[in-house]
Scaffold this active site. Structure first.
Site, PDB file in Angstrom:
ATOM      1  N   ASP A   1      -5.820   0.507   3.536  1.00  0.00           N
ATOM      2  CA  ASP A   1      -4.509   1.163   2.660  1.00  0.00           C
ATOM      3  C   ASP A   1      -4.989   2.210   1.536  1.00  0.00           C
ATOM      4  OD1 ASP A   1      -2.202   0.100   2.482  1.00  0.00           O
ATOM      5  OD2 ASP A   1      -3.077  -2.131   1.184  1.00  0.00           O
TER       6      ASP A   1
ATOM      7  N   CYS B   1     -16.431  11.040  17.305  1.00  0.00           N
ATOM      8  CA  CYS B   1     -17.443   9.666  16.646  1.00  0.00           C
ATOM      9  C   CYS B   1     -17.658   9.329  18.350  1.00  0.00           C
ATOM     10  CB  CYS B   1     -17.533   8.817  16.358  1.00  0.00           C
ATOM     11  SG  CYS B   1     -18.738   8.102  15.147  1.00  0.00           S
ATOM     12  N   LEU B   2     -17.482   8.132  19.162  1.00  0.00           N
ATOM     13  CA  LEU B   2     -17.907   7.639  20.314  1.00  0.00           C
ATOM     14  C   LEU B   2     -17.278   8.719  21.317  1.00  0.00           C
ATOM     15  CD1 LEU B   2     -19.583   5.541  22.272  1.00  0.00           C
ATOM     16  CD2 LEU B   2     -17.501   3.846  22.061  1.00  0.00           C
ATOM     17  N   GLY B   3     -16.711   9.037  20.957  1.00  0.00           N
ATOM     18  CA  GLY B   3     -15.108   9.931  21.837  1.00  0.00           C
ATOM     19  C   GLY B   3     -16.273  11.513  22.442  1.00  0.00           C
TER      20      GLY B   3
ATOM     21  N   GLU C   1     -10.081  12.531  10.997  1.00  0.00           N
ATOM     22  CA  GLU C   1      -8.682  12.440  10.969  1.00  0.00           C
ATOM     23  C   GLU C   1      -8.703  11.519   9.225  1.00  0.00           C
ATOM     24  OE1 GLU C   1     -11.324   8.590  12.492  1.00  0.00           O
ATOM     25  OE2 GLU C   1     -11.032  10.607  12.360  1.00  0.00           O
TER      26      GLU C   1
ATOM     27  N   THR D   1      18.323 -13.988  -1.523  1.00  0.00           N
ATOM     28  CA  THR D   1      17.759 -14.011  -2.227  1.00  0.00           C
ATOM     29  C   THR D   1      16.233 -15.094  -2.902  1.00  0.00           C
ATOM     30  OG1 THR D   1      19.152 -14.640  -3.919  1.00  0.00           O
ATOM     31  CG2 THR D   1      19.361 -12.366  -3.650  1.00  0.00           C
TER      32      THR D   1
ATOM     33  N   GLN E   1     -19.465  11.255  21.683  1.00  0.00           N
ATOM     34  CA  GLN E   1     -20.282  11.043  22.880  1.00  0.00           C
ATOM     35  C   GLN E   1     -20.093  10.221  24.237  1.00  0.00           C
ATOM     36  OE1 GLN E   1     -21.839   7.745  20.129  1.00  0.00           O
ATOM     37  NE2 GLN E   1     -22.634   8.748  18.509  1.00  0.00           N
TER      38      GLN E   1
ATOM     39  N   GLY F   1       1.047  -1.154   0.090  1.00  0.00           N
ATOM     40  CA  GLY F   1      -0.199  -0.003   0.002  1.00  0.00           C
ATOM     41  C   GLY F   1       0.425   2.104   0.107  1.00  0.00           C
TER      42      GLY F   1
ATOM     43  N   THR G   1      12.666 -14.165  -2.791  1.00  0.00           N
ATOM     44  CA  THR G   1      12.501 -13.586  -4.313  1.00  0.00           C
ATOM     45  C   THR G   1      12.639 -14.768  -4.720  1.00  0.00           C
ATOM     46  OG1 THR G   1      13.065 -11.631  -2.875  1.00  0.00           O
ATOM     47  CG2 THR G   1      13.320 -11.800  -5.549  1.00  0.00           C
ATOM     48  N   GLN G   2      13.043 -15.561  -5.519  1.00  0.00           N
ATOM     49  CA  GLN G   2      13.517 -16.280  -7.070  1.00  0.00           C
ATOM     50  C   GLN G   2      11.963 -17.121  -6.626  1.00  0.00           C
ATOM     51  OE1 GLN G   2      17.116 -18.019  -7.232  1.00  0.00           O
ATOM     52  NE2 GLN G   2      17.982 -16.361  -5.714  1.00  0.00           N
TER      53      GLN G   2
ATOM     54  N   HIS H   1     -15.408  11.735  11.629  1.00  0.00           N
ATOM     55  CA  HIS H   1     -13.980  11.293  12.024  1.00  0.00           C
ATOM     56  C   HIS H   1     -13.747  12.896  11.033  1.00  0.00           C
ATOM     57  CE1 HIS H   1     -15.058   7.486  13.664  1.00  0.00           C
ATOM     58  NE2 HIS H   1     -15.576   7.652  12.817  1.00  0.00           N
TER      59      HIS H   1
END
Length: 547
Positions: free
Chosen positions: A73, A384-386, A523, A192, A388, A20, A195-196, A521
């Site tokens: 993400d 939000c809940l905070g 954020e 490696t 309330q 992400g 990865t291979q 929200h």
């Protein structure tokens, strides 16, 4: 009409390698070149969306303007490329199968046998190609395939993108594979083989990566890059390091220094324009050279998994950048807090934030934290809940409504100052409820962006500098307006209301350094170079409190 290019990002060896962040960082570099960019996440799990998944298992649910509950993400995508995501940017196996089964039930397949190939894969390809029709039309669509190559759940997605290369043409598609190059300290060397084997697994289903991105503790040495290129059949200059950094916002610059975006541009024949990265350099400089520090406590119920509050974490960091201070976060389990021990747990904090959540577990501790912040004039932010919990605490301890509670926690409470919106269907008719779950737990959920009107001469108005705003919601319980007059007489200010005036959105206490609660929200809309106004002002108050 321009031709959109597609970049597909897969991951191997193990999960949580940072696909992400890699997608978001590459998107940021391409956007810095002047290109229109969007990003899509395809998740292999069967849930239709992450809305009902436990945050301690899956992390936060990121909500878009159109009310989609999506993978976290998408928060990275928005923060890095500053483009609003939507429902079209996140699909799961569950949502794909749900769509195909719905079509089958309607008879869209004319009685034919419905199969993974071509029906499921065609649906996936349709969802990917639809992004090219966005406004404005993107020059580049990045598509992140969730999970790990080899997982049975992700096979239809991998088959779909394999087919897309043939449909779209090789000049319009690029495959990037993110894999692990571990450093074994006992042997003193990088390995490696993971990865291979990962690339071998990918090639076995018909996809050969064009670029390999190596997740590692330190830059992969040139000789190992040559070895990976040789054994994985990629260009020698198409192997890049994705090195651990002390802050995620340094990743785009690290990729640029490696020449990652330049190789992508060459392979996709994108315009040869150097990215404008001064804003990112200024951001990194601010992170590395703060003028001070503030300690913020997040009093929550999902603190055992920090990614449950990922956007919140980042928004607080953004607030610190705006105030030139480093933000040190202290995750405090709300179940540990009582009225008697609140001071010993919270006493050294410069600010206290109570985030959202569902259910009654840990609520008493959140309310105790609110009481401590209010009585001791510690900057407080409730989301939000905070919010309330802040209303319940104020009703009980200031307004004298001793039985105040939420219907969510106590359905038999006499004074439900927070309640399940009884007029929900009326609000839906009026357009106040934009999007809800189709059934089950989310039946009365308010999701997505809604307008809010701010009152003059309030902290909220001063922070935003505007009288009308729009913020994203994710909740089902609302403030009960029957108690508004009583709480206002007791000193609580309802500084933000819905345009109709019947939904409380923001509350605050005048005279307190910073005591603000919001039903939405904020954020989700904060950006590293443009901190959300409420987080900016909260950290500013915490900075003053730390002196």
């Amino acid at each position: 009409m321009k031709e959109t290019k597609f970049i597909f990002i897969t991951g191997g060896v193990l999960s949580s390698l940072g696909k992400g962040l890699a997608a978001a960082s590459l998107g940021a570099l391409l956007k810095a070149r002047g290109l229109e960019v969007t990003i899509q996440k395809l998740d292999p799990y069967i849930n239709v969306d992450p809305g009902t998944m436990n945050p301690t298992q899956h992390g936060e649910v990121f909500v878009t303007d159109d009310g989609a509950e999506t993978d976290l993400d998408l928060g990275h995508y928005e923060r890095y490329i500053d483009v609003a995501m939507s429902q079209r940017n996140n699909y799961t196996s569950g949502s794909i199968y749900y769509s195909v089964i719905s079509k089958e039930r309607r008879g869209d397949y004319l009685g034919g046998t419905v199969q993974v190939i071509p029906h499921i894969t065609d649906e996936i390809k349709l969802m990917i190609r639809n992004l090219a029709n966005s406004e404005p039309q993107p020059d580049v669509v990045l598509v992140e395939i969730g999970g790990t190559v080899g997982d049975i759940e992700s096979q239809p997605f991998l088959e779909a993108i394999r087919q897309l290369r043939g449909d779209l043409g090789r000049n319009n598609c690029l495959f990037i594979h993110l894999t692990l190059v571990p450093y074994l300290r006992a042997a003193g060397e990088y390995k490696t083989k993971p990865t291979q084997h990962s690339v071998k697994e990918l090639r076995s289903i018909g996809i050969t990566p064009d670029i390999i991105l190596c997740r590692c503790e330190q830059t992969v040495p040139e000789d190992l890059k040559r070895k990976i290129a040789l054994f994985c059949d990629v260009d020698r200059d198409a192997v890049f390091s994705s090195v651990d950094v002390d802050h995620v916002y340094k990743v785009p610059l690290a990729f640029y220094d490696e020449g990652f975006d330049q190789k992508v541009a060459i392979m996709l024949r994108l315009p040869a324009k150097n990215p404008e990265l001064q804003a990112w350099r200024d951001l990194v400089y601010s992170l590395d050279h703060p003028a001070g520090e503030v300690n913020i406590g997040i009093v929550g119920k999902y603190v055992e998994l920090k990614e449950a509050y990922k956007s919140l974490h980042e928004a607080l960091v953004h607030g610190g950048i705006a105030n030139n201070v480093a933000v040190t976060l202290h995750y405090v389990p709300s179940e540990d807090i009582t009225e008697t021990n609140a001071k010993s747990i919270l006493g050294k904090l410069d600010g206290i934030l109570v985030p959202g959540g569902f259910g009654e577990r840990g609520v008493d501790g959140k309310i105790a934290a609110v009481t401590y912040a209010r009585e001791n004039r510690v900057p407080f932010f409730g989301i939000c809940l905070g919010m309330q919990c802040a209303v319940i605490e104020y009703a009980r301890n200031v307004a004298g409504i001793t039985g105040a509670d939420s219907e969510e926690f106590n359905p038999l409470a006499q004074d439900k100052v927070i309640y399940l919106m009884k007029e929900w269907y009326d609000h839906r008719q009026q357009g106040l409820v934009k999007r809800t779950h189709e059934s089950g737990k989310g039946g009365t959920m308010r999701l997505g962006a809604y307008p809010c009107t701010l009152k003059d001469n309030t902290k909220a108005f001063a922070a935003y500098g505007a009288s009308s705003i729009e913020e994203r919601h994710r909740h089902r319980y609302e403030f009960n307006n029957d108690y508004m007059e009583t709480l206002e007489k007791a000193g609580l200010v309802f500084s933000g209301l819905s345009p109709h005036g019947d939904l409380a959105e923001i509350v605050e206490i005048p005279g307190h350094p910073w005591f603000v609660g919001c039903q939405f929200h904020p954020e989700f809309k904060s950006r590293p170079m443009r901190a959300h106004p409420l987080f900016r002002e909260f950290i500013k108050a915490a900075k003053e409190n730390s002196k």
